[in-house]
Write an enzyme that holds these catalytic residues in place. Structure first.
Site, PDB file in Angstrom:
ATOM      1  N   ARG A   1       0.828  -1.210   0.000  1.00 23.97           N
ATOM      2  CA  ARG A   1       0.000   0.000   0.000  1.00 23.97           C
ATOM      3  C   ARG A   1       0.860   1.257   0.000  1.00 23.97           C
ATOM      4  O   ARG A   1       0.429   2.319   0.441  1.00 23.97           O
ATOM      5  CB  ARG A   1      -0.952  -0.001   1.194  1.00 23.97           C
ATOM      6  CG  ARG A   1      -0.297  -0.151   2.543  1.00 23.97           C
ATOM      7  CD  ARG A   1      -1.319  -0.026   3.651  1.00 23.97           C
ATOM      8  NE  ARG A   1      -0.749  -0.324   4.952  1.00 23.97           N
ATOM      9  CZ  ARG A   1      -1.348  -0.061   6.108  1.00 23.97           C
ATOM     10  NH1 ARG A   1      -2.518   0.515   6.113  1.00 23.97           N
ATOM     11  NH2 ARG A   1      -0.772  -0.373   7.258  1.00 23.97           N
TER      12      ARG A   1
ATOM     13  N   ASP B   1      -6.333  -3.994   0.415  1.00 28.75           N
ATOM     14  CA  ASP B   1      -6.954  -3.024  -0.489  1.00 28.75           C
ATOM     15  C   ASP B   1      -6.001  -1.905  -0.883  1.00 28.75           C
ATOM     16  O   ASP B   1      -6.363  -1.016  -1.660  1.00 28.75           O
ATOM     17  CB  ASP B   1      -8.228  -2.434   0.128  1.00 28.75           C
ATOM     18  CG  ASP B   1      -7.979  -1.739   1.469  1.00 28.75           C
ATOM     19  OD1 ASP B   1      -6.810  -1.462   1.800  1.00 28.75           O
ATOM     20  OD2 ASP B   1      -8.962  -1.474   2.184  1.00 28.75           O
TER      21      ASP B   1
ATOM     22  N   ARG C   1       5.603   9.855   3.365  1.00 24.41           N
ATOM     23  CA  ARG C   1       6.719   9.481   4.230  1.00 24.41           C
ATOM     24  C   ARG C   1       8.044   9.912   3.601  1.00 24.41           C
ATOM     25  O   ARG C   1       8.186   9.914   2.373  1.00 24.41           O
ATOM     26  CB  ARG C   1       6.716   7.982   4.484  1.00 24.41           C
ATOM     27  CG  ARG C   1       5.394   7.473   5.025  1.00 24.41           C
ATOM     28  CD  ARG C   1       5.539   6.180   5.774  1.00 24.41           C
ATOM     29  NE  ARG C   1       5.901   5.050   4.928  1.00 24.41           N
ATOM     30  CZ  ARG C   1       5.993   3.798   5.397  1.00 24.41           C
ATOM     31  NH1 ARG C   1       5.785   3.540   6.673  1.00 24.41           N
ATOM     32  NH2 ARG C   1       6.303   2.807   4.585  1.00 24.41           N
TER      33      ARG C   1
ATOM     34  N   ASP D   1      10.589  -7.528   7.640  1.00 23.61           N
ATOM     35  CA  ASP D   1      10.245  -6.563   6.593  1.00 23.61           C
ATOM     36  C   ASP D   1       9.926  -5.188   7.171  1.00 23.61           C
ATOM     37  O   ASP D   1       9.710  -4.236   6.408  1.00 23.61           O
ATOM     38  CB  ASP D   1       9.069  -7.068   5.750  1.00 23.61           C
ATOM     39  CG  ASP D   1       7.824  -7.336   6.573  1.00 23.61           C
ATOM     40  OD1 ASP D   1       7.863  -8.237   7.432  1.00 23.61           O
ATOM     41  OD2 ASP D   1       6.801  -6.649   6.379  1.00 23.61           O
ATOM     42  N   ASN D   2       9.930  -5.073   8.501  1.00 23.90           N
ATOM     43  CA  ASN D   2       9.726  -3.777   9.153  1.00 23.90           C
ATOM     44  C   ASN D   2      11.011  -3.263   9.801  1.00 23.90           C
ATOM     45  O   ASN D   2      10.962  -2.422  10.695  1.00 23.90           O
ATOM     46  CB  ASN D   2       8.632  -3.884  10.226  1.00 23.90           C
ATOM     47  CG  ASN D   2       7.257  -4.130   9.633  1.00 23.90           C
ATOM     48  OD1 ASN D   2       7.021  -3.857   8.465  1.00 23.90           O
ATOM     49  ND2 ASN D   2       6.360  -4.664  10.426  1.00 23.90           N
TER      50      ASN D   2
ATOM     51  N   ASP E   1       7.772   1.877   9.762  1.00 22.10           N
ATOM     52  CA  ASP E   1       6.481   1.175   9.775  1.00 22.10           C
ATOM     53  C   ASP E   1       5.782   1.264  11.125  1.00 22.10           C
ATOM     54  O   ASP E   1       5.808   0.340  11.937  1.00 22.10           O
ATOM     55  CB  ASP E   1       6.647  -0.287   9.347  1.00 22.10           C
ATOM     56  CG  ASP E   1       6.869  -0.398   7.848  1.00 22.10           C
ATOM     57  OD1 ASP E   1       6.735   0.621   7.169  1.00 22.10           O
ATOM     58  OD2 ASP E   1       7.177  -1.500   7.369  1.00 22.10           O
TER      59      ASP E   1
END
Length: 497
Positions: free
Chosen positions: A102, A133, A184, A264-265, A274
């Site tokens: 996203r 989504d 960001r 992954d963070n 994140d």
């Protein structure tokens, strides 16, 4: 409702040349795509302080053209939007391919602070969205906007947020909410998971290309070091380990819980990245779990240091094809075990106002943390009151925080002579510059979010200003430095937060 065509180009000119260096890595690393427009976007907040640091015009960012660009409804000239691919371990389990589900990277601009990447989070589906989504909701976007600036204000390495825009488009999470997009900012958004992705697929050429790119841009000393027999990839792993150790030591010292430390963070630059179910501690409960989704307590506050090392070990495994020697990789990881305790003890000593290291300091630190945990003392308020007690005199307000006052008195009898060795007045002033008065407590964020849902963004703006200067007194805002209300303990934050 009016929608902006996906082919639209923004009238917004940032006035800084775009570099788009990540784009040069090639299509194995990303998918080029545009954001999916949101209907009738509107501005919520622009971080004017960050805009100035980047040499950008805050008023232009808040203009109608700026809102369209920062929502992803119109393309900023010079940007080359893309979503990057990565993989990773989530809650300790290999999750396979993930990626920017996203978030869309616009590119990289030159700024007075150096090159900075701009990324839109919540800007629509990508090939890596899986079942998602591709959107973010107002609640989580405000939390990230304020949370990243809170850590920056505390001097902790972090990504930052330039702006939040919104739309009344309905987004379903636990309930139906409205959409938002966060802009960001970071030198890079590359994660441990980027390296894991190519290692897991035995794509060693791409793994080497990525490592060479990151080393060349952010760790050039690794190319010149004679350590590890001149192996730049081992030196790189060591430096990432050291940066991560220093960052986590700062988290622990200030009472910050990340909440979802998946590989992954984890930033390859040692940045906090994140912001999902994060929290600053209220009562000092070492085993506190801030993430309602974390049923096993993997990411509890007191487990964060070990999880960081576990994640670094995964990074080491991913880099092993480049390092070529398992013992060398393990030696590079050992730096974490040396740096983290040293950094944490140094920061805790500073919180106590101690200018140098002496025998007995570690016991002072460990004993006061045990007392704080035993009585569930509010972590931020304790350190701020102790700072004032050292700087200004009698500390009854500090003593009143404890149920076991004789135990605290006994500790204080050991501490006061020690802090006087550092010059009590100077020590108190140093403590007031390192022990914040304001942190982003859950209930403060929740109140600002409730206002924002009604179209009133003054709470967001007010908190932003406080969090950018958390060591100042701000006497008009004493209510935001007090104990949390009883209802705060019932706030649940999860991976959708």
């Amino acid at each position: 409702m009016t929608e902006i065509a996906e082919s639209a180009t923004a009238e917004l000119e940032l006035g800084a040349p775009w570099r788009n260096s990540f784009h040069t890595l090639g299509p194995a690393f990303f998918t080029e795509l545009r954001s999916t427009p949101l209907p009738e976007p509107y501005g919520i907040s622009v971080n004017a302080l960050l805009a100035r640091e980047l040499g950008l015009d805050a008023e232009a960012l808040a203009s109608p053209a700026g809102v369209l660009a920062l929502t992803g409804n119109a393309l900023i000239p010079g940007s080359q939007p893309l979503a990057s691919v990565y993989s990773g371990h989530q809650f300790g389990v290999w999750a396979g391919q993930l990626g920017d589900g996203r978030a869309i990277l616009l590119g990289e601009i030159d700024t007075p602070a150096g090159p900075r990447e701009l990324q839109l989070k919540g800007s629509g589906k990508t090939p890596y969205s899986r079942m998602g989504d591709g959107r973010a909701v107002l609640r989580s976007s405000i939390r990230e906007y304020l949370g990243s600036e809170a850590l920056w204000g505390l001097g902790i390495p972090t990504t930052r947020a330039l702006a939040v825009t919104g739309s009344d488009a309905p987004i379903r999470r636990e309930e139906v909410e409205t959409a938002a997009v966060v802009t960001r900012v970071a030198p890079s958004f590359i994660r441990f998971g980027h390296f894991e992705h190519f290692a897991a697929r035995d794509q060693h050429a791409e793994l080497r290309q990525l490592a060479d790119y990151v080393i060349g841009r952010f760790y050039p000393d690794c190319l010149a070091t004679g350590k590890f027999s001149g192996n730049p990839y081992a030196a790189f792993l060591e430096q990432v380990s050291e940066r991560t150790a220093a960052m986590v030591a700062q988290w622990q010292a200030v009472g910050f819980c990340h909440g979802v430390m998946n590989t992954d963070n984890m930033s390859i630059l040692g940045l906090t990245i994140d912001y999902g179910p994060f929290q600053f501690l209220d009562a000092f409960v070492p085993g506190h779990i801030c993430n309602h989704s974390d049923e096993q307590g993997r990411y509890a506050y007191n487990k964060q240091p070990n999880v960081a090392y576990w994640n670094l070990f995964c990074l080491g495994q991913a880099l092993l094809p480049l390092i070529g020697d398992q013992e060398m990789a393990l030696a590079a990881l050992e730096s974490y075990k040396a740096v983290f305790p040293r950094e944490l003890e140094s920061r805790m000593r500073a919180k106590l106002g101690l200018a140098d290291a002496r025998d007995g300091d570690r016991a002072l630190i460990e004993d006061i943390l045990k007392l704080l945990a035993q009585d569930g003392v509010d972590y931020t308020i304790f350190w701020r009151r102790l700072s004032h007690a050292v700087a200004d005199g009698p500390g009854e307000a500090t003593r009143d925080l404890f149920l076991d006052r004789p135990a605290f008195d006994a500790w204080l009898a050991r501490y006061i002579p020690r802090v006087e060795e550092s010059g009590r007045g100077d020590a108190g002033q140093r403590m007031l510059r390192i022990n914040p008065k304001y942190v982003l407590r859950n209930h403060l964020g929740e109140l600002a979010i409730r206002q924002a849902k009604l179209g009133d963004y003054s709470g967001v703006e007010g908190l932003l200003a406080l969090l950018q200067a958390p060591f100042d007194e701000h006497p008009a805002h004493e209510d935001k430095a007090g104990f949390p209300p009883d209802w705060a303990s019932h706030i649940e934050i999860s991976c959708s937060s």
